[in-house]
Design an enzyme around this catalytic site. Structure first.
Site, mmCIF file in Angstrom:
data_model
loop_
_atom_site.group_PDB
_atom_site.id
_atom_site.type_symbol
_atom_site.label_atom_id
_atom_site.label_comp_id
_atom_site.label_asym_id
_atom_site.label_seq_id
_atom_site.Cartn_x
_atom_site.Cartn_y
_atom_site.Cartn_z
ATOM 1 N N GLU A 117 25.032 47.043 18.484
ATOM 2 C CA GLU A 117 23.598 47.117 18.219
ATOM 3 C C GLU A 117 22.806 46.032 18.478
ATOM 4 O O GLU A 117 21.551 46.060 18.349
ATOM 5 C CB GLU A 117 23.735 47.634 16.491
ATOM 6 C CG GLU A 117 22.290 48.357 16.037
ATOM 7 C CD GLU A 117 21.670 48.379 14.544
ATOM 8 O OE1 GLU A 117 23.612 48.733 13.107
ATOM 9 O OE2 GLU A 117 20.986 48.484 14.074
ATOM 10 N N GLU A 118 23.127 45.413 17.687
ATOM 11 C CA GLU A 118 22.510 43.959 17.979
ATOM 12 C C GLU A 118 22.582 42.721 19.038
ATOM 13 O O GLU A 118 21.893 41.936 19.263
ATOM 14 C CB GLU A 118 23.411 42.826 16.645
ATOM 15 C CG GLU A 118 23.454 43.495 15.456
ATOM 16 C CD GLU A 118 21.785 44.460 14.704
ATOM 17 O OE1 GLU A 118 21.209 43.751 15.107
ATOM 18 O OE2 GLU A 118 22.199 44.648 13.592
ATOM 19 N N ASP B 203 23.783 40.804 9.465
ATOM 20 C CA ASP B 203 23.679 41.067 10.562
ATOM 21 C C ASP B 203 24.263 40.940 11.899
ATOM 22 O O ASP B 203 24.783 41.192 12.614
ATOM 23 C CB ASP B 203 22.267 42.542 10.856
ATOM 24 C CG ASP B 203 22.127 43.194 10.391
ATOM 25 O OD1 ASP B 203 22.685 44.304 9.918
ATOM 26 O OD2 ASP B 203 21.187 44.112 10.418
ATOM 27 N N GLU C 20 26.820 54.975 15.871
ATOM 28 C CA GLU C 20 27.346 55.405 15.064
ATOM 29 C C GLU C 20 27.351 56.782 14.988
ATOM 30 O O GLU C 20 28.513 57.217 14.687
ATOM 31 C CB GLU C 20 25.807 55.410 14.054
ATOM 32 C CG GLU C 20 25.109 53.524 13.656
ATOM 33 C CD GLU C 20 23.705 54.401 13.263
ATOM 34 O OE1 GLU C 20 23.536 53.534 12.860
ATOM 35 O OE2 GLU C 20 22.676 54.820 14.176
ATOM 36 N N ASP D 218 14.780 46.944 15.174
ATOM 37 C CA ASP D 218 15.373 46.890 13.337
ATOM 38 C C ASP D 218 14.871 45.538 12.958
ATOM 39 O O ASP D 218 15.472 44.774 13.841
ATOM 40 C CB ASP D 218 16.607 47.186 13.020
ATOM 41 C CG ASP D 218 16.761 49.257 13.214
ATOM 42 O OD1 ASP D 218 16.282 49.672 12.785
ATOM 43 O OD2 ASP D 218 18.036 49.591 13.359
ATOM 44 N N LEU E 75 26.912 45.609 11.475
ATOM 45 C CA LEU E 75 26.781 46.477 9.800
ATOM 46 C C LEU E 75 25.385 47.023 9.588
ATOM 47 O O LEU E 75 24.474 47.010 9.841
ATOM 48 C CB LEU E 75 25.770 44.864 9.179
ATOM 49 C CG LEU E 75 26.195 44.430 7.821
ATOM 50 C CD1 LEU E 75 27.944 45.077 6.954
ATOM 51 C CD2 LEU E 75 25.903 43.104 7.060
ATOM 52 N N ASP E 76 26.096 48.377 9.369
ATOM 53 C CA ASP E 76 25.901 49.673 9.464
ATOM 54 C C ASP E 76 24.806 49.791 7.762
ATOM 55 O O ASP E 76 26.229 48.830 6.459
ATOM 56 C CB ASP E 76 25.965 50.981 9.732
ATOM 57 C CG ASP E 76 25.396 51.828 8.968
ATOM 58 O OD1 ASP E 76 24.757 52.359 9.642
ATOM 59 O OD2 ASP E 76 25.747 52.791 7.725
ATOM 60 N N ASP F 13 28.489 48.555 15.469
ATOM 61 C CA ASP F 13 27.839 48.594 14.634
ATOM 62 C C ASP F 13 27.673 47.592 13.870
ATOM 63 O O ASP F 13 28.812 48.302 12.998
ATOM 64 C CB ASP F 13 26.901 50.114 14.263
ATOM 65 C CG ASP F 13 25.852 50.212 12.972
ATOM 66 O OD1 ASP F 13 25.349 48.448 12.838
ATOM 67 O OD2 ASP F 13 25.342 50.835 12.538
HETATM 68 P P1 AHG Z 1 21.232 50.206 10.435
HETATM 69 O O1 AHG Z 1 21.821 49.278 9.367
HETATM 70 O O2 AHG Z 1 22.903 49.711 11.229
HETATM 71 O O3 AHG Z 1 20.229 49.865 11.460
HETATM 72 O O4 AHG Z 1 22.098 51.550 9.761
HETATM 73 C C1 AHG Z 1 20.724 52.241 9.055
HETATM 74 C C2 AHG Z 1 20.714 53.655 9.306
HETATM 75 C C3 AHG Z 1 22.125 54.156 8.653
HETATM 76 O O5 AHG Z 1 22.783 53.341 8.236
HETATM 77 C C4 AHG Z 1 21.556 54.899 7.588
HETATM 78 O O6 AHG Z 1 22.039 56.226 7.443
HETATM 79 C C5 AHG Z 1 20.074 55.157 7.673
HETATM 80 O O7 AHG Z 1 19.779 54.988 8.402
HETATM 81 C C6 AHG Z 1 18.809 55.620 6.361
HETATM 82 O O8 AHG Z 1 18.165 55.364 7.380
HETATM 83 P P2 AHG Z 1 16.540 55.536 6.299
HETATM 84 O O9 AHG Z 1 16.267 54.757 5.251
HETATM 85 O O10 AHG Z 1 15.694 56.660 7.185
HETATM 86 O O11 AHG Z 1 17.070 57.153 5.342
HETATM 87 MN MN MN Z 2 23.715 51.726 11.610
HETATM 88 MN MN MN Z 3 23.173 48.103 12.119
#
Ligand code: AHG
Ligand code: MN
Ligand code: MN
Length: 339
Positions: free
Chosen positions: A104-105, A81, A284, A75, A128-129, A126
């Site tokens: 996560e980071e 984050d 998560e 990511d 910052l989700d 996590d």
């Molecule tokens: P993060 O920001 O911690 O990487 O998590 C993102 C996750 C979660 O929050 C969300 O439900 C999902 O990614 C969304 O994914 P899509 O954009 O593929 O729908």
């Molecule tokens: Mn997340």
């Molecule tokens: Mn995150």
């Protein structure tokens, strides 16, 4: 104030209970409780307040946008984050009973102190989700899972961390939305707190929260419809024909929070891009599964209970199917042997 009949302090629905007080009171109910949780949770709520402050000032302070780096799961890392990760590490780092931190980071778990040195717990988070939503001021959150490590034979970092979700001793999230909410379970139901900015404390607003048993809402990134296994496509066709609404924010914390309060089902099935599912098991899916089950809901990875998955890696991914029991069952009815 004293009740004239019982001579005991009078309890009213207007009592003001902070998260800290609530945890201390809960601990007193269990003989042998050491106060460990209040110690760890106070660090997490301190971090939550500090992150909330940063998120609130996004755009004023230079904290928005990408850092141009990637984390271990590929990511793109947002500035916030990394800032949030540092805040949590700083807040938890000096808690004497925390032995391991994993994020996560971070590529690998950080060992702070051994069990012999008093490190009895691992906190996995996590920081910052939903951080890709930050630039447009949509709700984001911090998710955390607490595991006990004191009684384990091995001191190898992976053995301390890779425990199934059933062994979590606490889990929760902080949602930085239109209000700042902390949802928490220590295995005795789920309690919801809201940050009262004026006094700087999370205040109990919904003790022993339960998820509605049914609600015609599904939450899924439907743009991937063609990539979902047939069973999910059959379910979505059925939901379209049966008066369902779709709600999808794209921040798991915000989507699960709505599902807990309003009911419905949240799903991230396997896709062609993510054949195992996209969301991460340890920081998560597991904490959210514990919260939702403790609130009376169901949390599955396809047909398996998420909490019973034996993890094999800190950053392992899983599909998720989480929500009101009747709504999860409706999805299951459509997942055939091909899912
Ligand atoms: P993060 O920001 O911690 O990487 O998590 C993102 C996750 C979660 O929050 C969300 O439900 C999902 O990614 C969304 O994914 P899509 O954009 O593929 O729908
Ligand atoms: Mn997340
Ligand atoms: Mn995150």
């Amino acid at each position: 104030m004293t009740d004239p009949h019982t001579a005991k302090p009078r309890l009213t629905k207007d009592n003001l209970t902070s998260l800290q007080t609530h945890i201390l009171a809960e601990e007193q109910e269990y003989p042998g409780a050491t106060g460990d949780f209040s110690w760890i949770l106070s660090a997490i709520t301190l971090a939550g307040k500090a992150i909330a402050n940063k998120v609130r000032r996004a755009g004023i302070e230079d904290v928005l946008g990408s850092l141009g780096t990637q984390n271990i799961t590929g990511d793109t890392q947002q500035k916030l984050d990394v800032i949030s990760n540092e805040i949590i590490m700083r807040c938890l780092g000096d808690r004497a009973n925390v032995g391991v931190l994993a994020s996560e980071e971070g590529d690998t778990p950080v060992i702070l102190r051994s069990s012999a040195e008093g490190g009895h717990y691992a906190v996995i988070f996590d920081p910052l989700d939903g951080s890709s939503n930050l630039d447009v001021s949509v709700g984001v959150g911090t998710i955390f899972s607490i595991l006990r490590t004191a009684d384990l034979k091995s001191e190898a970092p992976e053995d301390l961390i890779l425990q199934p979700g059933t062994l979590q001793v606490a889990a929760g999230y902080v949602l930085y939305g239109s209000s700042v909410v902390c949802m928490l379970t220590t295995g005795h139901g789920v309690d919801m707190f809201v940050l009262d900015q004026s006094i700087g404390a999370f205040v109990l607003v919904k003790p022993k929260l339960t998820i509605p048993s049914t609600k015609k809402i599904y939450s899924i990134n439907e743009a991937y419809y063609d990539d979902f296994p047939d069973g999910y496509q059959r379910y979505l066709n059925w939901a379209h024909a049966n008066g369902y609404s779709g709600r999808y924010i794209g921040s798991m914390v915000a989507d699960i929070h709505r599902t807990l309060l309003m009911g419905g089902v949240f799903m991230y099935p396997p896709t062609k891009a993510h054949p195992q599912g996209k969301l991460r098991l340890m920081y998560e899916a597991n904490p959210m599964a514990m919260i939702v089950e403790q609130a009376g809901g169901k949390a599955l990875a396809e047909k398996q209970r998420i909490l019973e998955i034996q993890p094999t890696g800190l950053h392992q991914r899983t599909s998720v199917l989480i929500g009101s029991p009747a709504e999860v069952d409706h999805v299951l009815e459509h997942l055939g042997s091909d899912s």
